[in-house]
Design a protein around this motif. Structure first.
Motif, short mmCIF file in Angstrom:
data_model
loop_
_atom_site.label_atom_id
_atom_site.label_comp_id
_atom_site.label_asym_id
_atom_site.label_seq_id
_atom_site.Cartn_x
_atom_site.Cartn_y
_atom_site.Cartn_z
N PHE A 553 8.02 -3.20 -7.69
CA PHE A 553 8.16 -2.03 -6.84
C PHE A 553 9.56 -1.46 -7.00
CE2 PHE A 553 4.98 -4.72 -4.96
CZ PHE A 553 3.98 -3.87 -4.51
N ARG A 554 9.67 -0.12 -6.88
CA ARG A 554 10.99 0.51 -6.93
C ARG A 554 11.03 1.69 -5.96
NH1 ARG A 554 11.91 5.27 -9.07
NH2 ARG A 554 14.09 4.70 -9.44
N ARG A 555 12.25 2.13 -5.60
CA ARG A 555 12.42 3.34 -4.80
C ARG A 555 13.76 3.96 -5.18
NH1 ARG A 555 13.36 0.88 1.33
NH2 ARG A 555 15.22 -0.40 0.86
N GLU A 561 10.05 5.54 0.11
CA GLU A 561 8.94 4.60 0.08
C GLU A 561 8.96 3.80 -1.22
OE1 GLU A 561 6.61 3.91 2.31
OE2 GLU A 561 7.51 5.28 3.78
N TRP A 562 8.48 2.58 -1.13
CA TRP A 562 8.37 1.74 -2.33
C TRP A 562 7.17 2.19 -3.17
CZ3 TRP A 562 12.00 -1.58 -3.84
CH2 TRP A 562 12.90 -2.06 -2.89
N ASN A 564 4.70 1.11 -6.46
CA ASN A 564 4.26 0.04 -7.36
C ASN A 564 4.34 0.54 -8.79
OD1 ASN A 564 2.94 -1.94 -8.83
ND2 ASN A 564 1.42 -2.33 -7.22
#
Length: 566
Positions: A553-555, A561-562, A564
Protein backbone atom coordinates in the motif's frame (compact mmCIF):
# COMPACT_ATOMS: atom_id res chain seq x y z
CA UNK A 1 38.19 -26.78 -1.83
CA UNK A 2 35.88 -28.58 0.59
CA UNK A 3 34.55 -32.11 0.19
CA UNK A 4 32.01 -34.08 2.21
CA UNK A 5 33.36 -37.58 2.87
CA UNK A 6 30.70 -40.25 2.29
CA UNK A 7 30.67 -44.02 1.84
CA UNK A 8 30.09 -43.48 -1.89
CA UNK A 9 33.02 -41.08 -2.28
CA UNK A 10 33.71 -37.42 -1.67
CA UNK A 11 30.99 -34.89 -2.55
CA UNK A 12 32.15 -31.34 -3.49
CA UNK A 13 30.80 -28.51 -1.31
CA UNK A 14 30.24 -25.18 -3.04
CA UNK A 15 30.52 -22.76 -0.15
CA UNK A 16 29.26 -19.20 -0.59
CA UNK A 17 31.77 -17.11 -2.55
CA UNK A 18 34.41 -19.84 -1.99
CA UNK A 19 35.37 -17.96 1.15
CA UNK A 20 35.58 -20.62 3.84
CA UNK A 21 37.92 -19.96 6.77
CA UNK A 22 40.41 -22.16 8.62
CA UNK A 23 41.46 -20.98 12.08
CA UNK A 24 44.86 -22.23 13.22
CA UNK A 25 44.72 -22.40 17.02
CA UNK A 26 47.67 -22.10 19.40
CA UNK A 27 47.06 -25.57 20.87
CA UNK A 28 46.62 -27.25 17.47
CA UNK A 29 42.88 -27.91 17.66
CA UNK A 30 42.05 -26.03 14.44
CA UNK A 31 38.55 -25.11 13.31
CA UNK A 32 36.85 -24.73 9.93
CA UNK A 33 33.88 -22.49 9.14
CA UNK A 34 31.96 -22.30 5.89
CA UNK A 35 28.60 -21.16 4.56
CA UNK A 36 26.63 -22.88 1.81
CA UNK A 37 23.26 -22.46 0.15
CA UNK A 38 20.45 -24.71 1.28
CA UNK A 39 19.89 -25.84 -2.31
CA UNK A 40 23.50 -27.07 -2.59
CA UNK A 41 23.43 -30.81 -3.46
CA UNK A 42 25.69 -31.53 -0.51
CA UNK A 43 23.49 -29.84 2.11
CA UNK A 44 20.97 -32.68 2.64
CA UNK A 45 23.89 -35.00 3.44
CA UNK A 46 25.46 -32.69 6.03
CA UNK A 47 25.05 -33.72 9.65
CA UNK A 48 26.83 -33.26 12.95
CA UNK A 49 29.86 -35.59 13.21
CA UNK A 50 30.11 -35.95 9.41
CA UNK A 51 33.62 -35.56 7.95
CA UNK A 52 34.85 -32.69 5.78
CA UNK A 53 38.08 -32.83 3.76
CA UNK A 54 39.91 -29.57 3.03
CA UNK A 55 42.14 -29.91 -0.03
CA UNK A 56 44.67 -27.06 0.27
CA UNK A 57 46.04 -28.24 3.64
CA UNK A 58 44.85 -31.85 3.17
CA UNK A 59 43.20 -32.02 6.59
CA UNK A 60 40.02 -33.73 7.76
CA UNK A 61 37.48 -32.00 10.01
CA UNK A 62 34.39 -33.11 11.92
CA UNK A 63 31.17 -31.09 11.71
CA UNK A 64 30.27 -29.82 15.17
CA UNK A 65 27.44 -27.38 14.42
CA UNK A 66 25.00 -26.43 11.66
CA UNK A 67 23.00 -23.19 11.84
CA UNK A 68 20.55 -23.03 8.92
CA UNK A 69 18.78 -19.81 7.97
CA UNK A 70 16.25 -19.09 5.25
CA UNK A 71 18.64 -19.52 2.32
CA UNK A 72 22.07 -20.42 3.68
CA UNK A 73 23.58 -22.45 6.50
CA UNK A 74 26.64 -21.74 8.65
CA UNK A 75 28.69 -24.86 9.41
CA UNK A 76 31.35 -25.09 12.12
CA UNK A 77 33.90 -27.92 12.19
CA UNK A 78 36.84 -29.05 14.31
CA UNK A 79 40.01 -30.85 13.30
CA UNK A 80 39.45 -34.61 13.37
CA UNK A 81 41.45 -35.81 16.37
CA UNK A 82 39.27 -38.81 17.16
CA UNK A 83 42.36 -41.05 17.24
CA UNK A 84 43.57 -38.96 20.18
CA UNK A 85 40.21 -39.35 21.94
CA UNK A 86 39.42 -43.04 21.35
CA UNK A 87 41.12 -44.32 24.52
CA UNK A 88 41.35 -43.12 28.11
CA UNK A 89 43.02 -43.91 31.41
CA UNK A 90 41.66 -43.40 34.93
CA UNK A 91 44.90 -41.88 36.24
CA UNK A 92 48.00 -40.49 34.56
CA UNK A 93 51.38 -39.37 35.91
CA UNK A 94 54.52 -39.18 33.80
CA UNK A 95 56.98 -39.60 36.71
CA UNK A 96 58.53 -36.17 35.99
CA UNK A 97 59.89 -37.09 32.57
CA UNK A 98 60.97 -35.22 29.46
CA UNK A 99 58.37 -34.33 26.83
CA UNK A 100 59.55 -36.98 24.29
CA UNK A 101 59.27 -39.68 26.94
CA UNK A 102 55.87 -38.39 28.03
CA UNK A 103 54.41 -38.23 24.52
CA UNK A 104 55.84 -41.60 23.48
CA UNK A 105 53.67 -43.15 26.21
CA UNK A 106 50.41 -41.72 24.86
CA UNK A 107 50.76 -41.05 21.10
CA UNK A 108 48.02 -43.04 19.28
CA UNK A 109 48.90 -46.03 17.13
CA UNK A 110 49.75 -44.93 13.60
CA UNK A 111 50.80 -41.44 14.69
CA UNK A 112 54.35 -40.18 15.18
CA UNK A 113 55.94 -37.25 17.00
CA UNK A 114 58.26 -34.65 15.45
CA UNK A 115 60.11 -32.05 17.57
CA UNK A 116 61.23 -28.66 16.27
CA UNK A 117 63.78 -28.69 19.10
CA UNK A 118 64.64 -31.72 21.20
CA UNK A 119 64.13 -30.38 24.73
CA UNK A 120 65.11 -32.78 27.52
CA UNK A 121 63.78 -30.72 30.45
CA UNK A 122 61.88 -32.86 32.93
CA UNK A 123 58.43 -31.75 34.06
CA UNK A 124 55.53 -33.38 35.85
CA UNK A 125 52.27 -34.05 34.02
CA UNK A 126 49.50 -35.22 36.33
CA UNK A 127 45.87 -35.99 35.50
CA UNK A 128 44.51 -37.30 38.75
CA UNK A 129 41.16 -38.27 37.21
CA UNK A 130 42.74 -39.57 34.03
CA UNK A 131 41.86 -38.56 30.49
CA UNK A 132 42.47 -39.20 26.81
CA UNK A 133 45.79 -38.86 24.95
CA UNK A 134 44.51 -35.47 23.76
CA UNK A 135 43.89 -34.36 27.36
CA UNK A 136 47.43 -35.41 28.23
CA UNK A 137 48.87 -33.62 25.18
CA UNK A 138 47.05 -30.37 26.06
CA UNK A 139 48.22 -30.57 29.69
CA UNK A 140 51.77 -31.26 28.48
CA UNK A 141 51.72 -28.10 26.35
CA UNK A 142 51.16 -26.06 29.49
CA UNK A 143 53.70 -27.97 31.57
CA UNK A 144 56.54 -27.80 29.01
CA UNK A 145 55.72 -24.37 27.55
CA UNK A 146 55.30 -25.73 24.03
CA UNK A 147 52.64 -25.82 21.30
CA UNK A 148 51.54 -28.67 19.05
CA UNK A 149 50.26 -28.97 15.49
CA UNK A 150 48.31 -32.05 14.40
CA UNK A 151 48.53 -33.23 10.77
CA UNK A 152 45.59 -35.57 10.21
CA UNK A 153 46.74 -36.43 6.70
CA UNK A 154 50.23 -37.69 7.57
CA UNK A 155 49.34 -38.59 11.18
CA UNK A 156 52.16 -36.46 12.59
CA UNK A 157 52.11 -34.30 15.74
CA UNK A 158 54.79 -31.59 15.60
CA UNK A 159 56.01 -29.85 18.77
CA UNK A 160 57.06 -26.18 18.63
CA UNK A 161 58.57 -23.83 21.21
CA UNK A 162 57.24 -20.42 20.05
CA UNK A 163 58.70 -18.54 23.01
CA UNK A 164 62.19 -19.33 21.74
CA UNK A 165 61.55 -18.13 18.18
CA UNK A 166 63.76 -15.24 17.01
CA UNK A 167 62.22 -12.02 15.71
CA UNK A 168 61.49 -12.38 12.00
CA UNK A 169 62.05 -9.67 9.41
CA UNK A 170 58.31 -9.16 8.86
CA UNK A 171 56.99 -5.67 9.63
CA UNK A 172 53.22 -5.12 9.51
CA UNK A 173 52.25 -1.56 8.58
CA UNK A 174 49.05 0.15 7.53
CA UNK A 175 50.52 1.10 4.18
CA UNK A 176 51.46 -2.47 3.26
CA UNK A 177 50.08 -5.58 4.93
CA UNK A 178 47.31 -4.21 7.15
CA UNK A 179 43.87 -3.27 5.85
CA UNK A 180 43.33 -0.95 8.81
CA UNK A 181 44.91 -0.04 12.12
CA UNK A 182 45.03 -3.00 14.47
CA UNK A 183 42.49 -3.11 17.28
CA UNK A 184 44.37 -3.08 20.58
CA UNK A 185 43.36 -4.47 23.97
CA UNK A 186 45.67 -3.91 26.92
CA UNK A 187 45.75 -4.00 30.71
CA UNK A 188 48.38 -4.05 33.45
CA UNK A 189 46.28 -5.44 36.31
CA UNK A 190 48.38 -8.63 36.31
CA UNK A 191 51.75 -6.87 35.98
CA UNK A 192 54.46 -8.60 38.04
CA UNK A 193 58.21 -7.88 37.96
CA UNK A 194 59.48 -10.28 40.64
CA UNK A 195 58.40 -13.88 41.30
CA UNK A 196 59.27 -16.02 44.32
CA UNK A 197 58.85 -19.64 43.16
CA UNK A 198 58.14 -22.58 45.46
CA UNK A 199 58.16 -26.16 44.22
CA UNK A 200 57.34 -29.53 45.72
CA UNK A 201 57.99 -29.96 49.45
CA UNK A 202 58.89 -26.28 49.87
CA UNK A 203 61.61 -26.34 47.16
CA UNK A 204 63.17 -22.90 46.51
CA UNK A 205 65.92 -21.61 44.22
CA UNK A 206 68.16 -19.51 46.49
CA UNK A 207 70.96 -22.08 46.69
CA UNK A 208 71.36 -22.11 42.87
CA UNK A 209 70.52 -18.46 42.29
CA UNK A 210 73.17 -16.52 44.21
CA UNK A 211 71.21 -16.57 47.44
CA UNK A 212 68.16 -14.91 45.83
CA UNK A 213 64.90 -16.81 46.20
CA UNK A 214 63.37 -14.85 43.35
CA UNK A 215 63.72 -14.06 39.64
CA UNK A 216 62.77 -10.74 38.10
CA UNK A 217 62.31 -8.78 34.89
CA UNK A 218 62.62 -4.99 35.00
CA UNK A 219 62.75 -4.24 31.28
CA UNK A 220 59.33 -2.52 31.16
CA UNK A 221 59.41 -0.80 34.54
CA UNK A 222 61.79 -0.60 37.50
CA UNK A 223 58.90 -0.99 39.93
CA UNK A 224 59.24 -4.02 42.21
CA UNK A 225 55.89 -5.83 42.08
CA UNK A 226 56.11 -9.24 43.78
CA UNK A 227 54.13 -12.44 43.56
CA UNK A 228 54.69 -15.81 45.20
CA UNK A 229 54.15 -18.70 42.78
CA UNK A 230 53.85 -22.23 44.08
CA UNK A 231 53.68 -25.26 41.81
CA UNK A 232 54.01 -28.72 43.32
CA UNK A 233 54.87 -30.19 39.92
CA UNK A 234 58.47 -28.93 40.14
CA UNK A 235 60.87 -31.16 42.05
CA UNK A 236 64.12 -29.76 40.63
CA UNK A 237 65.45 -26.28 41.47
CA UNK A 238 66.87 -25.63 38.01
CA UNK A 239 63.58 -26.46 36.29
CA UNK A 240 61.71 -24.40 38.88
CA UNK A 241 63.93 -21.37 38.26
CA UNK A 242 63.59 -21.74 34.49
CA UNK A 243 59.80 -21.92 34.71
CA UNK A 244 59.69 -18.97 37.13
CA UNK A 245 61.81 -16.86 34.78
CA UNK A 246 59.48 -17.68 31.89
CA UNK A 247 56.55 -16.71 34.11
CA UNK A 248 57.95 -13.34 35.19
CA UNK A 249 59.06 -12.61 31.61
CA UNK A 250 55.46 -13.03 30.48
CA UNK A 251 54.05 -11.02 33.41
CA UNK A 252 56.54 -8.14 33.38
CA UNK A 253 54.87 -6.22 30.55
CA UNK A 254 51.22 -5.14 30.29
CA UNK A 255 49.00 -7.81 28.78
CA UNK A 256 48.39 -6.48 25.28
CA UNK A 257 46.82 -8.14 22.26
CA UNK A 258 46.00 -6.94 18.77
CA UNK A 259 43.66 -8.22 16.10
CA UNK A 260 45.21 -7.46 12.74
CA UNK A 261 43.20 -7.62 9.53
CA UNK A 262 45.62 -8.41 6.72
CA UNK A 263 46.10 -8.19 3.05
CA UNK A 264 47.99 -11.50 3.22
CA UNK A 265 50.50 -10.55 0.58
CA UNK A 266 52.72 -13.58 1.16
CA UNK A 267 49.99 -16.17 0.60
CA UNK A 268 48.71 -14.29 -2.46
CA UNK A 269 52.18 -14.19 -4.09
CA UNK A 270 54.95 -15.92 -2.04
CA UNK A 271 57.77 -15.03 -4.45
CA UNK A 272 56.97 -11.35 -4.68
CA UNK A 273 56.18 -10.84 -1.00
CA UNK A 274 58.64 -13.20 0.65
CA UNK A 275 59.48 -10.55 3.27
CA UNK A 276 55.82 -10.29 4.36
CA UNK A 277 55.41 -13.86 5.56
CA UNK A 278 53.00 -14.11 8.50
CA UNK A 279 52.18 -17.44 10.15
CA UNK A 280 51.31 -19.00 13.49
CA UNK A 281 54.00 -18.84 16.25
CA UNK A 282 56.04 -16.29 14.28
CA UNK A 283 57.48 -13.23 16.03
CA UNK A 284 56.69 -10.18 13.93
CA UNK A 285 56.94 -6.43 14.30
CA UNK A 286 53.77 -4.33 14.20
CA UNK A 287 53.83 -0.59 13.51
CA UNK A 288 51.28 0.90 15.89
CA UNK A 289 50.57 4.51 16.84
CA UNK A 290 53.97 5.83 15.86
CA UNK A 291 55.97 3.01 17.43
CA UNK A 292 56.95 -0.54 16.58
CA UNK A 293 56.22 -3.46 18.88
CA UNK A 294 57.34 -7.07 18.75
CA UNK A 295 54.51 -9.57 18.97
CA UNK A 296 53.83 -13.27 18.62
CA UNK A 297 51.26 -14.67 16.18
CA UNK A 298 48.87 -16.44 18.56
CA UNK A 299 46.10 -17.37 16.12
CA UNK A 300 45.40 -16.99 12.43
CA UNK A 301 42.25 -17.18 10.33
CA UNK A 302 43.09 -18.31 6.80
CA UNK A 303 40.85 -17.96 3.74
CA UNK A 304 42.63 -20.25 1.24
CA UNK A 305 41.01 -18.72 -1.86
CA UNK A 306 40.70 -15.16 -0.52
CA UNK A 307 43.95 -14.38 1.31
CA UNK A 308 42.96 -10.71 1.29
CA UNK A 309 40.46 -11.61 4.05
CA UNK A 310 43.00 -13.28 6.36
CA UNK A 311 43.19 -12.17 9.99
CA UNK A 312 45.78 -12.83 12.68
CA UNK A 313 45.70 -12.30 16.44
CA UNK A 314 49.01 -11.15 17.91
CA UNK A 315 50.07 -10.83 21.54
CA UNK A 316 52.87 -8.84 23.10
CA UNK A 317 53.58 -11.87 25.32
CA UNK A 318 53.30 -15.58 24.47
CA UNK A 319 49.92 -17.18 25.05
CA UNK A 320 50.52 -19.70 27.78
CA UNK A 321 48.58 -20.92 30.76
CA UNK A 322 51.06 -19.15 33.04
CA UNK A 323 51.04 -15.73 31.37
CA UNK A 324 48.60 -14.40 33.95
CA UNK A 325 48.20 -15.23 37.61
CA UNK A 326 44.59 -16.22 36.94
CA UNK A 327 45.81 -18.39 34.10
CA UNK A 328 47.51 -20.68 36.58
CA UNK A 329 44.06 -22.09 37.36
CA UNK A 330 41.49 -24.21 35.56
CA UNK A 331 37.89 -25.09 36.30
CA UNK A 332 37.51 -26.13 39.92
CA UNK A 333 35.02 -28.77 38.81
CA UNK A 334 37.63 -30.34 36.51
CA UNK A 335 39.37 -33.15 38.45
CA UNK A 336 42.43 -32.75 36.17
CA UNK A 337 42.70 -29.00 36.68
CA UNK A 338 45.86 -27.40 37.99
CA UNK A 339 43.89 -26.22 41.03
CA UNK A 340 42.80 -29.72 41.97
CA UNK A 341 46.26 -31.17 41.32
CA UNK A 342 47.75 -28.63 43.71
CA UNK A 343 44.97 -29.15 46.22
CA UNK A 344 45.48 -32.92 46.18
CA UNK A 345 49.22 -32.43 46.61
CA UNK A 346 48.56 -30.04 49.50
CA UNK A 347 46.21 -32.54 51.14
CA UNK A 348 48.77 -35.33 50.76
CA UNK A 349 51.52 -33.12 52.16
CA UNK A 350 49.33 -32.01 55.09
CA UNK A 351 48.47 -35.62 55.84
CA UNK A 352 52.15 -36.55 55.96
CA UNK A 353 52.96 -33.57 58.15
CA UNK A 354 50.14 -34.17 60.61
CA UNK A 355 50.71 -37.93 60.69
CA UNK A 356 54.32 -37.24 61.71
CA UNK A 357 56.06 -38.76 58.70
CA UNK A 358 58.06 -35.55 58.28
CA UNK A 359 59.20 -35.53 61.91
CA UNK A 360 58.39 -33.05 64.66
CA UNK A 361 58.75 -32.62 68.41
CA UNK A 362 56.19 -31.39 70.95
CA UNK A 363 57.40 -28.96 73.63
CA UNK A 364 55.25 -27.83 76.55
CA UNK A 365 56.20 -24.31 77.69
CA UNK A 366 55.57 -23.57 81.37
CA UNK A 367 55.45 -20.42 83.45
CA UNK A 368 57.54 -19.68 86.57
CA UNK A 369 55.17 -21.76 88.70
CA UNK A 370 55.51 -24.77 86.44
CA UNK A 371 52.05 -24.41 84.93
CA UNK A 372 51.71 -25.09 81.18
CA UNK A 373 50.98 -21.92 79.18
CA UNK A 374 51.92 -22.85 75.64
CA UNK A 375 52.26 -25.79 73.28
CA UNK A 376 55.00 -25.73 70.64
CA UNK A 377 55.50 -28.23 67.82
CA UNK A 378 58.98 -28.13 66.27
CA UNK A 379 59.61 -29.29 62.72
CA UNK A 380 63.34 -28.89 62.13
CA UNK A 381 64.95 -29.19 65.56
CA UNK A 382 64.54 -30.79 68.96
CA UNK A 383 65.61 -27.58 70.70
CA UNK A 384 63.14 -24.69 70.98
CA UNK A 385 66.04 -22.20 70.96
CA UNK A 386 67.35 -23.34 67.55
CA UNK A 387 64.09 -24.34 65.85
CA UNK A 388 63.14 -22.24 62.85
CA UNK A 389 59.96 -23.98 61.64
CA UNK A 390 57.44 -24.35 64.46
CA UNK A 391 53.86 -23.98 65.66
CA UNK A 392 52.94 -21.98 68.79
CA UNK A 393 49.56 -22.45 70.49
CA UNK A 394 48.74 -20.33 73.50
CA UNK A 395 46.04 -18.10 74.97
CA UNK A 396 46.56 -15.53 72.20
CA UNK A 397 46.04 -17.94 69.34
CA UNK A 398 47.65 -20.50 67.03
CA UNK A 399 50.44 -19.53 64.66
CA UNK A 400 53.22 -20.94 62.47
CA UNK A 401 56.65 -19.38 61.96
CA UNK A 402 59.49 -20.19 59.57
CA UNK A 403 61.88 -17.83 61.37
CA UNK A 404 61.91 -19.13 64.94
CA UNK A 405 60.04 -18.89 68.22
CA UNK A 406 59.43 -15.12 68.07
CA UNK A 407 57.99 -15.12 64.55
CA UNK A 408 56.75 -13.36 62.53
CA UNK A 409 53.77 -15.69 62.06
CA UNK A 410 52.60 -15.67 58.45
CA UNK A 411 49.94 -18.29 59.23
CA UNK A 412 47.84 -17.63 62.35
CA UNK A 413 44.43 -17.76 64.01
CA UNK A 414 44.17 -15.23 66.85
CA UNK A 415 41.65 -14.80 69.65
CA UNK A 416 40.40 -11.47 68.29
CA UNK A 417 38.81 -13.37 65.38
CA UNK A 418 41.49 -12.80 62.73
CA UNK A 419 42.96 -15.37 60.33
CA UNK A 420 46.25 -14.64 58.57
CA UNK A 421 47.13 -16.87 55.59
CA UNK A 422 48.64 -16.78 52.10
CA UNK A 423 45.77 -18.82 50.70
CA UNK A 424 42.53 -20.34 51.94
CA UNK A 425 40.78 -23.21 50.17
CA UNK A 426 37.16 -23.75 51.21
CA UNK A 427 34.07 -25.43 49.87
CA UNK A 428 31.56 -22.82 51.06
CA UNK A 429 32.25 -19.33 52.41
CA UNK A 430 29.44 -17.64 54.36
CA UNK A 431 30.28 -14.01 55.09
CA UNK A 432 28.49 -10.79 55.97
CA UNK A 433 31.04 -8.62 54.13
CA UNK A 434 33.69 -9.54 51.57
CA UNK A 435 36.26 -6.89 50.66
CA UNK A 436 37.96 -7.81 47.42
CA UNK A 437 39.87 -6.36 44.51
CA UNK A 438 38.58 -8.96 42.05
CA UNK A 439 35.92 -11.63 42.51
CA UNK A 440 36.54 -14.35 39.96
CA UNK A 441 35.97 -17.99 39.17
CA UNK A 442 38.89 -20.38 38.76
CA UNK A 443 38.83 -20.03 34.96
CA UNK A 444 38.98 -16.24 34.87
CA UNK A 445 35.95 -16.11 32.53
CA UNK A 446 33.54 -14.82 35.18
CA UNK A 447 34.79 -11.92 37.29
CA UNK A 448 33.92 -8.60 38.87
CA UNK A 449 36.73 -6.10 39.36
CA UNK A 450 35.64 -3.99 42.33
CA UNK A 451 38.27 -1.33 41.62
CA UNK A 452 37.54 -0.67 37.93
CA UNK A 453 33.94 -1.92 37.77
CA UNK A 454 34.73 -4.28 34.90
CA UNK A 455 32.33 -7.23 34.87
CA UNK A 456 32.42 -10.40 32.80
CA UNK A 457 30.23 -13.49 32.68
CA UNK A 458 30.20 -16.63 30.53
CA UNK A 459 26.57 -17.34 31.46
CA UNK A 460 23.30 -15.40 31.67
CA UNK A 461 22.35 -12.52 33.95
CA UNK A 462 18.76 -12.69 35.29
CA UNK A 463 16.89 -9.47 36.11
CA UNK A 464 13.96 -9.14 38.56
CA UNK A 465 11.56 -6.21 39.02
CA UNK A 466 12.37 -6.10 42.76
CA UNK A 467 14.45 -8.06 45.30
CA UNK A 468 11.50 -10.34 46.00
CA UNK A 469 9.74 -9.83 42.69
CA UNK A 470 9.24 -11.72 39.48
CA UNK A 471 11.70 -12.42 36.70
CA UNK A 472 11.87 -9.63 34.13
CA UNK A 473 14.39 -10.96 31.64
CA UNK A 474 17.87 -12.16 30.81
CA UNK A 475 21.17 -10.79 29.49
CA UNK A 476 24.00 -13.00 28.24
CA UNK A 477 24.60 -16.04 26.05
CA UNK A 478 21.27 -17.47 24.88
CA UNK A 479 19.53 -19.46 22.16
CA UNK A 480 16.53 -18.32 20.11
CA UNK A 481 14.32 -19.78 17.40
CA UNK A 482 14.72 -19.07 13.67
CA UNK A 483 12.55 -19.99 10.69
CA UNK A 484 14.44 -23.25 10.21
CA UNK A 485 16.02 -24.01 13.57
CA UNK A 486 17.83 -22.13 16.32
CA UNK A 487 20.63 -19.62 16.70
CA UNK A 488 22.85 -18.82 19.67
CA UNK A 489 24.89 -15.81 20.73
CA UNK A 490 25.05 -12.85 23.09
CA UNK A 491 21.64 -11.35 23.66
CA UNK A 492 18.91 -9.84 25.81
CA UNK A 493 15.41 -11.27 26.21
CA UNK A 494 12.24 -11.15 28.29
CA UNK A 495 11.19 -13.74 30.85
CA UNK A 496 8.75 -15.54 28.57
CA UNK A 497 11.36 -15.94 25.83
CA UNK A 498 9.19 -14.57 22.99
CA UNK A 499 11.02 -11.23 22.70
CA UNK A 500 14.79 -11.13 22.33
CA UNK A 501 17.77 -9.72 20.43
CA UNK A 502 20.74 -11.97 19.69
CA UNK A 503 24.11 -11.16 18.07
CA UNK A 504 25.92 -14.21 16.64
CA UNK A 505 29.09 -14.80 14.70
CA UNK A 506 27.17 -14.42 11.46
CA UNK A 507 24.66 -11.65 12.19
CA UNK A 508 21.98 -10.09 14.41
CA UNK A 509 18.40 -11.29 15.03
CA UNK A 510 15.48 -9.47 16.68
CA UNK A 511 12.32 -11.35 17.61
CA UNK A 512 9.06 -9.99 19.07
CA UNK A 513 6.35 -12.62 19.13
CA UNK A 514 5.52 -13.50 15.51
CA UNK A 515 7.64 -10.67 14.10
CA UNK A 516 11.37 -10.89 13.40
CA UNK A 517 14.24 -8.99 11.82
CA UNK A 518 17.65 -10.42 11.04
CA UNK A 519 20.74 -9.14 9.24
CA UNK A 520 23.75 -11.30 8.30
CA UNK A 521 27.33 -10.38 7.43
CA UNK A 522 26.88 -12.11 4.06
CA UNK A 523 24.46 -9.42 2.90
CA UNK A 524 21.04 -10.78 3.84
CA UNK A 525 18.43 -8.67 5.65
CA UNK A 526 14.87 -9.85 6.31
CA UNK A 527 11.79 -8.44 8.06
CA UNK A 528 9.03 -10.99 8.70
CA UNK A 529 5.50 -10.58 10.12
CA UNK A 530 2.07 -12.20 9.91
CA UNK A 531 1.08 -10.13 6.86
CA UNK A 532 4.25 -10.59 4.83
CA UNK A 533 8.00 -10.20 4.60
CA UNK A 534 10.76 -8.12 3.03
CA UNK A 535 14.01 -9.81 2.04
CA UNK A 536 17.15 -8.01 0.83
CA UNK A 537 19.69 -10.46 -0.57
CA UNK A 538 22.46 -10.83 -3.10
CA UNK A 539 21.51 -14.43 -3.89
CA UNK A 540 17.73 -14.66 -4.30
CA UNK A 541 15.80 -16.80 -6.79
CA UNK A 542 16.02 -14.00 -9.38
CA UNK A 543 19.42 -12.72 -8.32
CA UNK A 544 20.32 -9.80 -6.07
CA UNK A 545 17.46 -7.54 -5.05
CA UNK A 546 14.57 -6.80 -2.68
CA UNK A 547 11.94 -9.57 -2.40
CA UNK A 548 8.55 -8.62 -0.92
CA UNK A 549 5.84 -11.06 0.14
CA UNK A 550 2.33 -9.71 0.90
CA UNK A 551 0.14 -6.80 -0.17
CA UNK A 552 1.69 -3.35 -0.76
CA UNK A 553 0.00 0.00 0.00
CA UNK A 554 1.12 3.58 -0.62
CA UNK A 555 -0.18 7.15 -0.20
CA UNK A 556 1.10 10.53 -1.30
CA UNK A 557 0.95 12.21 2.11
CA UNK A 558 -0.09 11.45 5.66
CA UNK A 559 -3.69 12.64 5.12
CA UNK A 560 -4.28 10.67 1.90
CA UNK A 561 -6.04 7.31 1.59
CA UNK A 562 -3.94 4.18 1.26
CA UNK A 563 -3.89 2.60 -2.21
CA UNK A 564 -3.23 -1.08 -2.84
CA UNK A 565 -0.43 -1.29 -5.42
CA UNK A 566 0.18 -5.06 -5.27
Amino acid sequence: MLELITSDGNVPIHDVKNNYAITHKWNGIDTLHFELYLDDPAFPQLAEEAYIYETTEEQTYVIKGIDAGSSTADVDCQLNLEAWQSTAVFYYYNNTSSLPVTMQQVVPSGWSMVYETMDTQRRSVLLDAGGTPLDIALTAQDSYGCAMRFDTGRHICTVYYPQANPISGTLLTESAAMRRRPSRTGKSTDLVTRVYPIGANGLTIGHINGGRDYVENLRYTDKIICKVWKDERYENSISLRSAAQALVDSLATPEVSWEVSLFDLYRSDPQRWSDHKVELYQRVQVAYNGSTITALIAEEEIHPYHPENNTVAVNSVPRNSINTISGLKDEIQNPNSDFNAKRDAAIQNATQLIAGSHGGRVVLVQDEDGKPIELCILSDSEDLATARSLWRWNEGGLGHSDTGYNGPFSLAITKDGAIVADRITVGTLNAGLIKAGVLTDDRGKNFWNMETGEFSTSGTISSYDSPDGTLSGYLGYMTGATESGTTSGIGVGNASGDCYAIATGSGIRLQAGDYSVYVTKTGVAKLTGKAGSVLITSSGDKGAGVYITGRLFRRGSEGDEWTNIT
